[in-house]
Motif scaffolding. Structure first.
Motif, PDB file in Angstrom:
ATOM      1  N   LYS B  10      43.828  46.494  46.019  1.00  0.00           N
ATOM      2  CA  LYS B  10      43.510  45.476  47.159  1.00  0.00           C
ATOM      3  C   LYS B  10      43.966  46.327  48.606  1.00  0.00           C
ATOM      4  N   SER B  11      43.061  46.272  49.573  1.00  0.00           N
ATOM      5  CA  SER B  11      43.503  46.649  50.697  1.00  0.00           C
ATOM      6  C   SER B  11      43.269  45.580  51.758  1.00  0.00           C
ATOM      7  N   PHE B  12      43.784  45.480  52.871  1.00  0.00           N
ATOM      8  CA  PHE B  12      43.524  44.836  53.960  1.00  0.00           C
ATOM      9  C   PHE B  12      43.224  45.497  55.071  1.00  0.00           C
ATOM     10  N   GLY B  13      42.015  45.764  55.542  1.00  0.00           N
ATOM     11  CA  GLY B  13      41.867  47.095  56.309  1.00  0.00           C
ATOM     12  C   GLY B  13      42.329  48.451  55.687  1.00  0.00           C
ATOM     13  N   THR B  14      43.190  48.845  56.541  1.00  0.00           N
ATOM     14  CA  THR B  14      43.673  50.176  55.990  1.00  0.00           C
ATOM     15  C   THR B  14      45.038  50.207  55.370  1.00  0.00           C
ATOM     16  N   ASN B  15      45.349  48.912  55.149  1.00  0.00           N
ATOM     17  CA  ASN B  15      46.493  48.630  54.392  1.00  0.00           C
ATOM     18  C   ASN B  15      46.610  48.429  53.157  1.00  0.00           C
ATOM     19  N   GLU B  16      46.911  49.327  52.158  1.00  0.00           N
ATOM     20  CA  GLU B  16      46.775  48.864  50.931  1.00  0.00           C
ATOM     21  C   GLU B  16      47.978  48.136  50.250  1.00  0.00           C
ATOM     22  N   VAL B  17      47.652  46.928  50.035  1.00  0.00           N
ATOM     23  CA  VAL B  17      48.980  46.197  49.237  1.00  0.00           C
ATOM     24  C   VAL B  17      48.947  46.169  47.912  1.00  0.00           C
ATOM     25  N   LEU B  18      47.960  46.648  46.947  1.00  0.00           N
ATOM     26  CA  LEU B  18      47.928  46.637  45.585  1.00  0.00           C
ATOM     27  C   LEU B  18      47.513  47.859  45.345  1.00  0.00           C
ATOM     28  N   THR B  19      48.213  48.649  44.412  1.00  0.00           N
ATOM     29  CA  THR B  19      47.773  50.230  44.314  1.00  0.00           C
ATOM     30  C   THR B  19      47.707  50.264  42.555  1.00  0.00           C
ATOM     31  N   SER B  20      46.520  50.422  42.050  1.00  0.00           N
ATOM     32  CA  SER B  20      46.437  50.773  40.768  1.00  0.00           C
ATOM     33  C   SER B  20      47.326  49.715  39.909  1.00  0.00           C
ATOM     34  N   ILE B  21      47.196  48.454  39.873  1.00  0.00           N
ATOM     35  CA  ILE B  21      47.713  47.472  38.926  1.00  0.00           C
ATOM     36  C   ILE B  21      47.183  47.553  37.770  1.00  0.00           C
ATOM     37  N   ASP B  22      47.705  47.851  36.593  1.00  0.00           N
ATOM     38  CA  ASP B  22      47.349  47.500  35.314  1.00  0.00           C
ATOM     39  C   ASP B  22      48.202  46.298  34.506  1.00  0.00           C
ATOM     40  N   LEU B  23      47.437  45.104  34.047  1.00  0.00           N
ATOM     41  CA  LEU B  23      48.410  44.189  33.490  1.00  0.00           C
ATOM     42  C   LEU B  23      47.548  43.205  32.599  1.00  0.00           C
ATOM     43  N   SER B  24      48.219  42.655  31.721  1.00  0.00           N
ATOM     44  CA  SER B  24      47.589  41.894  30.991  1.00  0.00           C
ATOM     45  C   SER B  24      48.498  40.824  30.186  1.00  0.00           C
ATOM     46  N   VAL B  25      48.120  39.796  30.284  1.00  0.00           N
ATOM     47  CA  VAL B  25      48.729  38.383  29.914  1.00  0.00           C
ATOM     48  C   VAL B  25      48.199  37.873  28.578  1.00  0.00           C
ATOM     49  N   ASP B  26      49.204  37.597  27.689  1.00  0.00           N
ATOM     50  CA  ASP B  26      48.671  36.987  26.278  1.00  0.00           C
ATOM     51  C   ASP B  26      48.427  35.473  26.252  1.00  0.00           C
ATOM     52  N   ASP B  27      47.623  35.060  25.587  1.00  0.00           N
ATOM     53  CA  ASP B  27      47.611  33.636  25.520  1.00  0.00           C
ATOM     54  C   ASP B  27      49.034  32.947  25.359  1.00  0.00           C
ATOM     55  N   GLY B  28      49.505  31.955  26.152  1.00  0.00           N
ATOM     56  CA  GLY B  28      50.567  31.248  25.745  1.00  0.00           C
ATOM     57  C   GLY B  28      51.800  32.069  26.399  1.00  0.00           C
ATOM     58  N   GLU B  29      51.436  33.152  27.026  1.00  0.00           N
ATOM     59  CA  GLU B  29      52.829  33.786  27.615  1.00  0.00           C
ATOM     60  C   GLU B  29      52.951  33.555  29.020  1.00  0.00           C
ATOM     61  N   LEU B  51      40.973  34.408  44.912  1.00  0.00           N
ATOM     62  CA  LEU B  51      41.271  33.685  46.397  1.00  0.00           C
ATOM     63  C   LEU B  51      41.277  34.926  47.184  1.00  0.00           C
ATOM     64  N   GLU B  52      41.711  36.025  46.424  1.00  0.00           N
ATOM     65  CA  GLU B  52      41.427  37.504  47.302  1.00  0.00           C
ATOM     66  C   GLU B  52      40.579  38.297  46.436  1.00  0.00           C
ATOM     67  N   GLU B  53      39.730  38.792  47.029  1.00  0.00           N
ATOM     68  CA  GLU B  53      38.781  39.821  46.259  1.00  0.00           C
ATOM     69  C   GLU B  53      39.269  41.319  45.943  1.00  0.00           C
ATOM     70  N   ALA B  54      39.111  41.653  45.199  1.00  0.00           N
ATOM     71  CA  ALA B  54      39.672  43.011  44.809  1.00  0.00           C
ATOM     72  C   ALA B  54      38.879  44.197  45.592  1.00  0.00           C
ATOM     73  N   THR B  55      39.639  45.050  45.750  1.00  0.00           N
ATOM     74  CA  THR B  55      38.975  46.298  46.469  1.00  0.00           C
ATOM     75  C   THR B  55      38.232  47.255  45.446  1.00  0.00           C
ATOM     76  N   SER B  56      39.030  47.408  44.353  1.00  0.00           N
ATOM     77  CA  SER B  56      38.242  47.970  43.301  1.00  0.00           C
ATOM     78  C   SER B  56      38.981  47.728  41.979  1.00  0.00           C
ATOM     79  N   GLY B  57      38.534  48.026  40.903  1.00  0.00           N
ATOM     80  CA  GLY B  57      39.153  47.640  39.704  1.00  0.00           C
ATOM     81  C   GLY B  57      38.622  46.588  38.851  1.00  0.00           C
TER      82      GLY B  57
END
Lengths: 223, 241
Positions: B10-29, B51-57
């Motif tokens: 996720k980038s705002f303009g040229t500012n990358e605020v999220l870089t290659s995030i991998d995350l999974s959450v289980d039911d009830g976790e 509420l924020e659109e992903a830039t990619s991924g």
């Protein structure tokens, strides 16, 4: 020099019926014109906030054209110039209503836009995060809050537009000032009549101010 | 697996605020996300209901790809409750109306049904007596509890909390955390961005430490707090604990 007492103030009473007719037209054009203005203002104000460029552009053009030309010119153009193009002259009262409606609509659009933009964007996010779509959130969450903020500037615009109806005398709308001018030119009592006219306008605007103050207070109590 | 995030940027303009995030959450976790301000944790949370659109991924929630422009986003959001740092209650509506609105508008619940549900939820968060108050008359802690009730009224499958206690006076934090803990014990799937380390340790099933838009470390909260593997985690924990 004549003192104020030398004028025939009581004589004004003879012209009350005629001034009354003028007052009715002033009120008619103000009320209907401002209703139209409010609807136009709401539509174009929200259009100004649209993310669709064309809609946005149309609203901006409307606002800029109306705001950038004098109301007097708009009235004269509609009543004297347009007929030369469309071969049809609008009845003057209808033309007057249109001018007041379209003119106030542009200013009200900016009031609407400003009020909607002033609502914290967390409100829209809260509505959307609950699964409500943009329109429902706008209608149920943003608009009621924005409307409250619109009231003072709307009141201001209403008062301006009511006074602006006096300009419509040049396109022969039989409103207050038009009547007064007719009376004064026939009876040479300009001081008395125009004073009476000023008092009539003041009566309308002061009443409106009072109503607005009450409305604001009532909405204030609600939250 | 109810939330599955793959290679999210996720980038705002040229500012990358999220870089290659991998995350999974289980039911009830219950997943708690910590990290310094500006580390991207709120942005990550806000990508989970778009509420924020992903830039990619890819962000997949309950089997639906949120990152697909054709996804019915309102239907998805109805299943994902969100609680904001600033509460964002509707100030022109009473407490009960705040809770009733979305169930009526989205779930097409009748007024009486919605009111019943609202009352039950107010009981749950301990605010039965505030039903007819306007939000401005409540304390911050009470407002946040109403906000939780409002989100729960949609009967969501997931609850997202974006620093829910950061705007509260210290003495009001506990009452909000207590409600959240109850919710966790009932088995709600929760993602909580927070600075409350006690809560993260006690209630969280998993702790995620973020810095500069990346997930630096994750694990069982006790382990991460007591034996951080990364120097950046260590440095952050040293500063706040």
């Amino acid at each position: 020099m004549r003192t104020l007492l030398n004028f025939n103030w009581v004589g004004v009473l003879d012209f009350l019926p005629q001034l009354g007719v003028g007052m009715l037209f002033t009120l008619l054009i103000s009320v209907v014109g401002l209703l139209i203005g409010f609807v136009l203002g709401a539509i174009f104000g929200l259009a100004r906030l649209s993310r669709f460029t064309l809609i946005n552009w149309i609203a901006t053009a409307y606002i800029e054209v109306v705001r950038g030309t004098p109301l007097l010119v708009q009235a004269i153009w509609l009543f004297f110039a347009l007929p030369l193009i469309i071969q049809y002259t609008l009845p003057s009262v209808l033309a007057g209503i249109i001018v007041i409606g379209v003119n106030s609509g542009a200013y009200i659009a900016e009031i609407v836009r400003g009020a909607v933009q002033s609502i914290d964007k967390g409100q829209m996010e809260a509505g959307r995060s609950l699964g409500m779509n943009h329109h429902i959130t706008m209608l149920k969450v943003i608009w009621p809050q924005a409307f409250k903020r619109m009231i003072p500037p709307l009141g201001n615009q209403f008062i301006i537009s009511i006074k602006d109806t006096s300009l419509l005398s040049v396109i022969l709308v039989p409103e207050l000032l038009f009547q007064a001018r007719t009376i004064a030119s026939n009876h040479f009592n300009a001081v008395e009549i125009y004073t009476a006219v000023a008092i009539c306008y003041l009566a309308i605007t002061l009443t409106l101010s009072g109503v607005l103050r009450l409305t604001e207070k009532r909405l204030e109590l609600q939250a | 697996m109810i939330i599955d995030i793959k290679d999210l940027h996720k980038s705002f303009g040229t500012n990358e605020v999220l870089t290659s995030i991998d995350l999974s959450v289980d039911d009830g976790e219950v997943v708690c996300v910590i990290g310094p301000s500006g580390s991207g944790k709120s942005t990550l949370l806000r990508c989970m209901n778009r509420l924020e659109e992903a830039t990619s991924g890819e962000v997949v929630v309950d089997g639906h790809r949120l990152t697909d422009p054709k996804v019915k986003i309102d239907t998805m959001r109805a299943e994902i409750g969100m609680v904001f740092q600033q509460f964002n209650l509707f100030p022109h509506k009473t407490v009960i109306e705040n809770i009733m609105l979305a169930p009526q508008m989205v779930r097409r619940l009748g007024a009486e049904k919605a009111r019943e549900r609202g009352r039950a939820l107010l009981r749950k968060v301990g605010l039965s007596d505030k039903e007819l108050e306007y939000p401005s008359r409540l304390s911050g802690g009470q407002q946040q509890r109403v906000a939780i009730a409002r989100a729960l009224a949609m009967e969501p499958k997931i609850m997202l909390f974006d620093e829910p206690t950061s705007a509260l006076d210290p003495e009001l934090v506990g009452e909000v955390l207590a409600v959240m803990k109850d919710l966790a014990l009932e088995g709600m799937t929760m993602v909580v961005v927070t600075h409350e380390m006690g809560f993260a340790r006690e209630v969280g099933d998993r702790l995620i430490f973020m810095d500069e838009g990346r997930i630096v470390e994750e694990g069982i909260p006790g382990d991460v707090f007591d034996h951080p593997q990364e120097t950046r985690t260590q440095a952050f924990l040293d500063k706040i604990l």
